[in-house]
Motif scaffolding. Structure first.
Motif, PDB file in Angstrom:
ATOM      1  N   LEU A 264       0.881  -1.426   0.054  1.00  0.00           N
ATOM      2  CA  LEU A 264      -0.208   0.291  -0.035  1.00  0.00           C
ATOM      3  C   LEU A 264       0.451   1.400   0.070  1.00  0.00           C
ATOM      4  CD1 LEU A 264      -2.740  -0.801   2.758  1.00  0.00           C
ATOM      5  CD2 LEU A 264      -2.864  -0.328  -0.027  1.00  0.00           C
ATOM      6  N   ALA A 265       2.398   1.324   0.577  1.00  0.00           N
ATOM      7  CA  ALA A 265       2.785   2.196   1.366  1.00  0.00           C
ATOM      8  C   ALA A 265       3.567   2.299  -0.067  1.00  0.00           C
ATOM      9  CB  ALA A 265       3.344   1.810   2.612  1.00  0.00           C
ATOM     10  N   LEU A 266       4.031   1.273  -1.201  1.00  0.00           N
ATOM     11  CA  LEU A 266       4.849   1.591  -2.492  1.00  0.00           C
ATOM     12  C   LEU A 266       3.620   2.570  -3.633  1.00  0.00           C
ATOM     13  CD1 LEU A 266       6.127  -1.589  -2.197  1.00  0.00           C
ATOM     14  CD2 LEU A 266       7.348   0.141  -2.026  1.00  0.00           C
ATOM     15  N   LEU A 267       1.977   2.247  -3.262  1.00  0.00           N
ATOM     16  CA  LEU A 267       1.974   2.345  -4.508  1.00  0.00           C
ATOM     17  C   LEU A 267       1.859   4.180  -4.482  1.00  0.00           C
ATOM     18  CD1 LEU A 267      -1.483   1.698  -3.717  1.00  0.00           C
ATOM     19  CD2 LEU A 267      -0.104   0.984  -5.206  1.00  0.00           C
ATOM     20  N   PRO A 268       1.896   5.292  -3.711  1.00  0.00           N
ATOM     21  CA  PRO A 268       2.831   6.763  -3.692  1.00  0.00           C
ATOM     22  C   PRO A 268       4.014   6.800  -4.101  1.00  0.00           C
ATOM     23  CG  PRO A 268       2.016   6.277  -1.527  1.00  0.00           C
ATOM     24  CD  PRO A 268       1.353   4.315  -2.016  1.00  0.00           C
ATOM     25  N   VAL A 269       5.323   6.206  -3.733  1.00  0.00           N
ATOM     26  CA  VAL A 269       6.162   5.973  -3.188  1.00  0.00           C
ATOM     27  C   VAL A 269       6.112   5.439  -5.377  1.00  0.00           C
ATOM     28  CG1 VAL A 269       8.076   5.251  -3.377  1.00  0.00           C
ATOM     29  CG2 VAL A 269       7.064   5.633  -1.742  1.00  0.00           C
ATOM     30  N   ALA A 270       5.440   4.834  -5.935  1.00  0.00           N
ATOM     31  CA  ALA A 270       5.802   4.569  -7.251  1.00  0.00           C
ATOM     32  C   ALA A 270       5.494   5.358  -7.980  1.00  0.00           C
ATOM     33  CB  ALA A 270       4.873   3.347  -8.116  1.00  0.00           C
ATOM     34  N   VAL A 271       4.357   6.038  -8.031  1.00  0.00           N
ATOM     35  CA  VAL A 271       4.140   7.080  -9.059  1.00  0.00           C
ATOM     36  C   VAL A 271       5.017   8.749  -8.679  1.00  0.00           C
ATOM     37  CG1 VAL A 271       1.697   8.836  -9.236  1.00  0.00           C
ATOM     38  CG2 VAL A 271       1.361   6.309  -8.548  1.00  0.00           C
ATOM     39  N   ILE A 272       5.330   8.804  -7.448  1.00  0.00           N
ATOM     40  CA  ILE A 272       6.603  10.119  -7.539  1.00  0.00           C
ATOM     41  C   ILE A 272       7.374   9.920  -8.356  1.00  0.00           C
ATOM     42  CG2 ILE A 272       7.815  11.016  -5.821  1.00  0.00           C
ATOM     43  CD1 ILE A 272       5.603  11.056  -3.359  1.00  0.00           C
ATOM     44  N   LEU A 273       8.265   8.739  -8.162  1.00  0.00           N
ATOM     45  CA  LEU A 273       9.486   8.431  -8.613  1.00  0.00           C
ATOM     46  C   LEU A 273       9.138   8.351 -10.460  1.00  0.00           C
ATOM     47  CD1 LEU A 273      10.705   5.666  -6.165  1.00  0.00           C
ATOM     48  CD2 LEU A 273      11.900   7.325  -6.694  1.00  0.00           C
ATOM     49  N   SER A 274       8.244   7.195 -10.667  1.00  0.00           N
ATOM     50  CA  SER A 274       7.754   7.668 -11.957  1.00  0.00           C
ATOM     51  C   SER A 274       7.907   9.096 -12.733  1.00  0.00           C
ATOM     52  CB  SER A 274       6.704   6.872 -12.326  1.00  0.00           C
ATOM     53  OG  SER A 274       6.784   5.037 -11.952  1.00  0.00           O
ATOM     54  N   LEU A 275       6.774   9.458 -11.749  1.00  0.00           N
ATOM     55  CA  LEU A 275       7.123  11.024 -12.118  1.00  0.00           C
ATOM     56  C   LEU A 275       8.442  11.898 -12.303  1.00  0.00           C
ATOM     57  CD1 LEU A 275       3.492  12.810 -10.955  1.00  0.00           C
ATOM     58  CD2 LEU A 275       4.108  11.804 -12.866  1.00  0.00           C
ATOM     59  N   ALA A 276       8.850  11.819 -11.522  1.00  0.00           N
ATOM     60  CA  ALA A 276      10.468  12.122 -11.391  1.00  0.00           C
ATOM     61  C   ALA A 276      11.463  12.120 -12.074  1.00  0.00           C
ATOM     62  CB  ALA A 276      11.159  12.010  -9.748  1.00  0.00           C
ATOM     63  N   VAL A 277      11.280  10.496 -12.829  1.00  0.00           N
ATOM     64  CA  VAL A 277      12.437  10.082 -13.799  1.00  0.00           C
ATOM     65  C   VAL A 277      11.457  10.619 -15.118  1.00  0.00           C
ATOM     66  CG1 VAL A 277      12.673   7.910 -15.001  1.00  0.00           C
ATOM     67  CG2 VAL A 277      12.934   8.068 -12.802  1.00  0.00           C
TER      68      VAL A 277
END
Length: 297
Positions: A264-277
């Motif tokens: 569950l916690a990885l969901l927003p992390v994945a979105v942030i990292l994807s946009l940051a890349v």
């Protein structure tokens, strides 16, 4: 008018890379950047549409359904600690994070280009005043300045946008001023000045089209950094306040799930990292397509 050796080919090469002057800009962008740009546009369209269309209230929760796992019927991405649907919150949070990432860059780019043109084409004292101001701003690390603004003015979307706008003005001024100094000696700029054109007209018609590619490529890459900084501030409670759906704030609320259901916690992390890349990849593609590095060589 006599053309000095080495200047005409360089001028023509730069003009050839102005969008619309030769083949389409899209075909010159590397495939990886085109894919990244397409994903970003789709994200903006989808999250913007779903944020405007009432698909569900991101603030509505049910404590009887708290911390449901991914794949639960009716909650495909699970729920948070308050029983709020994570899919709905992530859609709204992504839309807000994109706004927080893009809006400050637009404002900072406009201000930075204007100041860079003034510094490059104006009198020496104007250049010194603007560039020394930029040097002072460079002395403050961006994240530290954002923390200072948040602590001083209080948390909120407006405060975050203000902080993220201010920290990028100085770098964009430096990029714009460097480009202006590089192109202001070209023959067509000198010809415009000899014909009686003022600095304002020269800046708008002769210099600005050649400065924008470098600024555009650089500014695009900054959006990812903005989203990451905004998410980081939201995670530590100095960005967008809870329970407003923003990726960093969502992550802060989900940190209690790290030892129970870390997916569950990885969901927003994945979105942030994807946009940051994704945004730096698009910026690099624009830099290559517009031959910014080549022109600076």
């Amino acid at each position: 008018m006599t053309v000095h050796a080495g200047i005409a080919p360089r001028t023509e090469r730069i003009r050839a890379h102005v969008p619309g002057k030769s083949r389409r800009l899209w075909t010159r962008i590397p495939l990886r950047s085109r894919v990244a740009g397409t994903v970003i546009v789709l994200l903006i369209l989808v999250t913007g549409a779903f944020a405007l269309v009432p698909i569900g209230d991101p603030l509505a929760g049910n404590l009887a359904e708290r911390l449901l796992p991914i794949g639960t019927d009716g909650h495909p991405l699970g729920t948070d600690g308050q029983g709020r649907d994570l899919l709905i919150r992530l859609v709204h949070g992504t839309a807000l994070s994109l706004f927080i990432g893009i809006a400050p860059i637009i404002v900072a780019s406009v201000m930075g280009v204007v100041l860079g043109l003034a510094a490059g084409l104006g009198p020496r004292w104007v250049n010194q005043l603007i560039m020394r101001f930029s040097d002072v701003m460079f002395a403050f690390p961006g994240i530290l300045f954002s923390l200072l603004v948040a602590v001083t003015l209080g948390v909120g979307v407006g405060t975050l946008i203000l902080a993220l706008t201010v920290i990028w003005i100085a770098p964009i001024v430096r990029i714009a001023e460097t480009e202006v100094l590089r192109v202001r000696g070209f023959d067509f700029v000198a010809a415009a000045r000899v014909s009686g054109a003022g600095n304002l007209r020269i800046a708008a018609q002769q210099v600005l089209p050649l400065v924008l590619p470098a600024v555009l490529a650089y500014a695009t890459s900054l959006v990812g950094a903005n989203i990451a900084i905004g998410g980081g501030l939201g995670f530590i409670g100095l960005g967008v306040p809870i329970p407003t759906p923003e990726l960093g704030a969502i992550l802060q609320e989900l940190q209690v799930t790290v030892f129970t259901d870390p997916t569950l916690a990885l969901l927003p992390v994945a979105v942030i990292l994807s946009l940051a890349v994704l945004f730096p990849v698009v910026g690099d593609g624009l830099r290559e397509a517009l031959d910014v590095r080549g022109d600076n060589a």
